[in-house]
Design a protein around this motif. Structure first.
Motif, mmCIF file in Angstrom:
data_model
loop_
_atom_site.group_PDB
_atom_site.id
_atom_site.type_symbol
_atom_site.label_atom_id
_atom_site.label_comp_id
_atom_site.label_asym_id
_atom_site.label_seq_id
_atom_site.Cartn_x
_atom_site.Cartn_y
_atom_site.Cartn_z
ATOM 1 N N CYS A 40 -11.033 54.886 53.756
ATOM 2 C CA CYS A 40 -11.558 56.080 54.418
ATOM 3 C C CYS A 40 -10.931 57.293 53.753
ATOM 4 N N GLU A 41 -11.496 58.446 54.034
ATOM 5 C CA GLU A 41 -11.021 59.678 53.428
ATOM 6 C C GLU A 41 -10.428 60.573 54.498
ATOM 7 N N LEU A 42 -9.303 61.190 54.185
ATOM 8 C CA LEU A 42 -8.647 62.154 55.052
ATOM 9 C C LEU A 42 -8.677 63.496 54.337
ATOM 10 N N ILE A 43 -9.199 64.522 55.005
ATOM 11 C CA ILE A 43 -9.304 65.850 54.398
ATOM 12 C C ILE A 43 -8.539 66.844 55.256
ATOM 13 N N ILE A 44 -7.645 67.584 54.622
ATOM 14 C CA ILE A 44 -6.914 68.666 55.286
ATOM 15 C C ILE A 44 -7.430 69.963 54.684
ATOM 16 N N ARG A 45 -8.075 70.764 55.520
ATOM 17 C CA ARG A 45 -8.635 72.034 55.048
ATOM 18 C C ARG A 45 -7.704 73.178 55.432
ATOM 19 N N SER A 46 -7.524 74.099 54.523
ATOM 20 C CA SER A 46 -6.726 75.289 54.805
ATOM 21 C C SER A 46 -7.524 76.508 54.362
ATOM 22 N N SER A 47 -7.002 77.666 54.675
ATOM 23 C CA SER A 47 -7.699 78.881 54.263
ATOM 24 C C SER A 47 -7.642 79.073 52.746
ATOM 25 N N HIS A 48 -6.878 78.244 52.045
ATOM 26 C CA HIS A 48 -6.717 78.363 50.591
ATOM 27 C C HIS A 48 -7.441 77.261 49.817
ATOM 28 N N GLY A 49 -8.062 76.292 50.515
ATOM 29 C CA GLY A 49 -8.711 75.171 49.851
ATOM 30 C C GLY A 49 -8.544 73.922 50.693
ATOM 31 N N PHE A 50 -8.525 72.747 50.056
ATOM 32 C CA PHE A 50 -8.370 71.512 50.812
ATOM 33 C C PHE A 50 -7.618 70.466 50.000
ATOM 34 N N VAL A 51 -7.063 69.489 50.736
ATOM 35 C CA VAL A 51 -6.412 68.322 50.150
ATOM 36 C C VAL A 51 -7.192 67.112 50.640
ATOM 37 N N ALA A 52 -7.625 66.243 49.740
ATOM 38 C CA ALA A 52 -8.366 65.036 50.109
ATOM 39 C C ALA A 52 -7.564 63.818 49.672
ATOM 40 N N MET A 53 -7.437 62.858 50.596
ATOM 41 C CA MET A 53 -6.747 61.608 50.278
ATOM 42 C C MET A 53 -7.692 60.451 50.554
ATOM 43 N N GLN A 54 -7.760 59.526 49.623
ATOM 44 C CA GLN A 54 -8.530 58.306 49.799
ATOM 45 C C GLN A 54 -7.530 57.216 50.185
ATOM 46 N N LEU A 55 -7.736 56.636 51.368
ATOM 47 C CA LEU A 55 -6.805 55.660 51.923
ATOM 48 C C LEU A 55 -7.399 54.261 51.833
ATOM 49 N N LEU A 56 -6.585 53.264 51.522
ATOM 50 C CA LEU A 56 -7.027 51.880 51.377
ATOM 51 C C LEU A 56 -6.147 50.991 52.246
ATOM 52 N N ALA A 57 -6.770 50.046 52.992
ATOM 53 C CA ALA A 57 -6.029 49.133 53.862
ATOM 54 C C ALA A 57 -6.765 47.802 53.949
ATOM 55 N N ASP A 58 -6.082 46.797 54.489
ATOM 56 C CA ASP A 58 -6.686 45.470 54.622
ATOM 57 C C ASP A 58 -7.368 45.269 55.973
ATOM 58 N N ASP A 59 -7.310 46.267 56.860
ATOM 59 C CA ASP A 59 -7.894 46.158 58.198
ATOM 60 C C ASP A 59 -8.306 47.555 58.647
ATOM 61 N N PRO A 60 -9.540 47.744 59.121
ATOM 62 C CA PRO A 60 -9.970 49.080 59.530
ATOM 63 C C PRO A 60 -9.149 49.641 60.691
ATOM 64 N N ALA A 61 -8.515 48.792 61.479
ATOM 65 C CA ALA A 61 -7.690 49.267 62.599
ATOM 66 C C ALA A 61 -6.461 50.031 62.110
#
Length: 73
Positions: A40-61
């Motif tokens: 899944c992707e985690l996005i942190i948006r700020s007034s200056h742009g954004f940081v996107a992280m792609q996360l990988l795991a063995d279980d959706p929980a």
């Protein structure tokens, strides 16, 4: 020039990130990547742009968001 984000790599193999002026935090729904892996992707948006992280795991929980007051809904 103003610093709006800082990343620190620590000797215990952890990472720390400070982001200023956060406007929203978004997390996509877990999707199966195959071979028993989920992402899944985690996005942190700020007034200056954004940081996107792609996360990988063995279980959706494992992508469940937790807060100090308990689990997020």
């Amino acid at each position: 020039m103003k610093t709006v984000a800082a990343v620190s790599f620590r000797n215990d193999h952890s990472i720390s990130m400070d982001v200023e002026d956060v406007t929203s935090i978004e997390m996509g729904a877990p999707m199966e990547a195959g071979d028993g892996n989920w992402f899944c992707e985690l996005i942190i948006r700020s007034s200056h742009g954004f940081v996107a992280m792609q996360l990988l795991a063995d279980d959706p929980a494992r992508f469940r968001v937790r807060s100090e007051g308990g689990d997020a809904e």
